[in-house]
Enzyme design. Structure first.
Site, PDB file in Angstrom:
ATOM      1  N   CYS A 101       0.829  -1.084   0.228  1.00  0.00           N
ATOM      2  CA  CYS A 101      -0.158   0.159   0.263  1.00  0.00           C
ATOM      3  C   CYS A 101       0.618   1.824  -0.106  1.00  0.00           C
ATOM      4  O   CYS A 101       1.370   1.915   0.884  1.00  0.00           O
ATOM      5  CB  CYS A 101      -0.826  -0.219   0.976  1.00  0.00           C
ATOM      6  N   MET A 110      -4.369   5.090  -5.489  1.00  0.00           N
ATOM      7  CA  MET A 110      -4.072   4.282  -4.440  1.00  0.00           C
ATOM      8  C   MET A 110      -2.679   5.390  -4.880  1.00  0.00           C
ATOM      9  O   MET A 110      -1.592   4.934  -5.974  1.00  0.00           O
ATOM     10  CB  MET A 110      -3.611   3.039  -5.368  1.00  0.00           C
TER      11      MET A 110
END
Length: 397
Positions: A106, A319
């Site tokens: 992430c 993201m």
């Protein structure tokens, strides 16, 4: 009177925002012994902490906020790798299924890793200045890559407040610059940056069609399509896609066949157990649009438009790892991302996403007929929201 139900246990934890995501952060040695190694016990604890699986899709009985951006867990420890400070392991927790995906990073929560590591004794005190920037050397254990975070220190403590504004985040905070080193070097799981060897492929998706795609392993495995080829403008917001079950099913099918073509799965049936990767994104040339906050984005202010899906839904912003893929692909002439941005060589792009804009840089060069990217750079922000203990039933794992 005795009860057959065990009491809850307490686990030290910190709830943090990193970039446009939120997650629950743990030190590895604070987890129960059974969860200090990978396996079912660890997964069950993280599922219970976030409130999954929840057939209602709300995660009411946990810390998750019912979106892929907020159903995340991070486990940190002093690094076992030479010349690194902290090992960073990321788990994407499914909302409605009993599943934790460990297949990728992430990038947004990466912005919070350095701050947590400094504040929790994972960075040697001698390396932390009284004032200025602390360089935290992060080993991203999921994808086995090095990330460098530059964290502002004031009075010997992490500086969280500031005036850096990030589209997709309501309030300003201190800027954290992140460098993803060799983000595409050898690709994921030993594959190449371009797993097929091509900058553009034709992807045949049974029952849907055949589309030009750029398949890239950089930051995170990503499938890029042209918005127009799949019936979109590139200006869509979440409500335009996430309320359309047929559209979501189409994107999931494209994702599955893209994963197969990238060599990430051996059979199409395996895609369901690999929800976090690859990502699907679609690109378009600059256009005027209004972001989800009501802020106008002018075509003249961006190089291209990008929309990306995460865990089966259109992401509210972008993201961080997908931004690395965007910056990398934009730097390589001939990819769909580069062509949407106008083509040619470039070391940085500013792209429009549903919440606004984001700038990402990447340095690419052609060596012996193969493209190499030495680093991708972007700025995010992070802060602690809550710290203390999270409680879970003692028999949940």
């Amino acid at each position: 009177m005795s009860t057959p139900f065990p009491p809850q246990i307490k686990i030290p934890a910190t709830y943090m925002r990193g970039g446009t995501s939120k997650g629950i952060f743990f030190k590895l040695d604070d987890l129960p012994a059974a969860a200090q190694t990978p396996g079912a016990a660890r997964d069950r604890i993280l599922l219970r902490v976030l409130g999954s699986p929840d057939p209602y899709g709300k995660q009411i009985d946990g810390l998750g906020n019912a979106s892929s951006s907020t159903s995340k867990a991070v486990i940190l420890s002093k690094s076992a790798e030479p010349d690194h400070d902290v090992d960073y392991l990321f788990g994407q927790v499914s909302i409605d299924k009993p599943f934790v995906d460990w297949s990728g990073n992430c990038g947004n929560l990466t912005a919070a890793v350095g701050a947590f590591a400094i504040s929790n004794g994972l960075v040697d005190a001698a390396r932390i200045p009284s004032d200025g920037l602390c360089t935290v050397r992060i080993w991203q254990a999921n994808i086995r890559k090095t990330i460098i975070a530059h964290v502002q220190i004031t009075g010997g403590q992490v500086q969280e407040t500031g005036d850096f504004e990030l589209d997709g985040v309501t309030f300003p905070a201190a800027e954290v610059q992140i460098e993803f080193l060799d983000p595409a070097d050898d690709g994921e799981e030993g594959g190449a940056m371009f797993p097929t060897g091509n900058l553009v492929d034709e992807l045949e998706v049974p029952g849907i069609g055949t589309f030009p795609v750029t398949l890239i392993n950089a930051g995170i495995p990503t499938i890029f399509l042209n918005a127009a080829d799949i019936g979109y403008q590139g200006t869509e917001l979440q409500e335009h896609i996430n309320s359309d079950e047929q559209a979501l099913a189409k994107f999931e099918t494209i994702r599955a066949y893209g994963a197969l073509k990238m060599g990430l799965i051996a059979d199409i049936s395996e895609a369901a157990a690999r929800q976090h990767t690859p990502k699907v994104a679609f690109v378009a040339a600059p256009q005027d649009y209004v972001s989800s906050s009501g802020k106008p984005v002018a075509a003249a202010d961006v190089d291209l438009l990008v929309r990306a899906l995460s865990m089966g839904k259109l992401h509210h912003a972008m993201m961080g790892t997908a931004a690395v893929a965007i910056g990398t692909a934009a730097a390589i002439p001939g990819t769909l991302v580069n062509l949407a941005a106008g083509g040619g060589g470039r070391e940085a792009v500013r792209f429009g996403h549903p919440s606004g804009t984001l700038r990402v840089g990447a340095q690419a060069k052609l060596e012996n007929g193969e493209w190499k990217v030495t680093k991708a750079i972007m700025s995010r922000s992070a802060r602690v929201i809550m710290e203390g203990f999270v409680r879970v039933p003692g028999d949940c794992f």
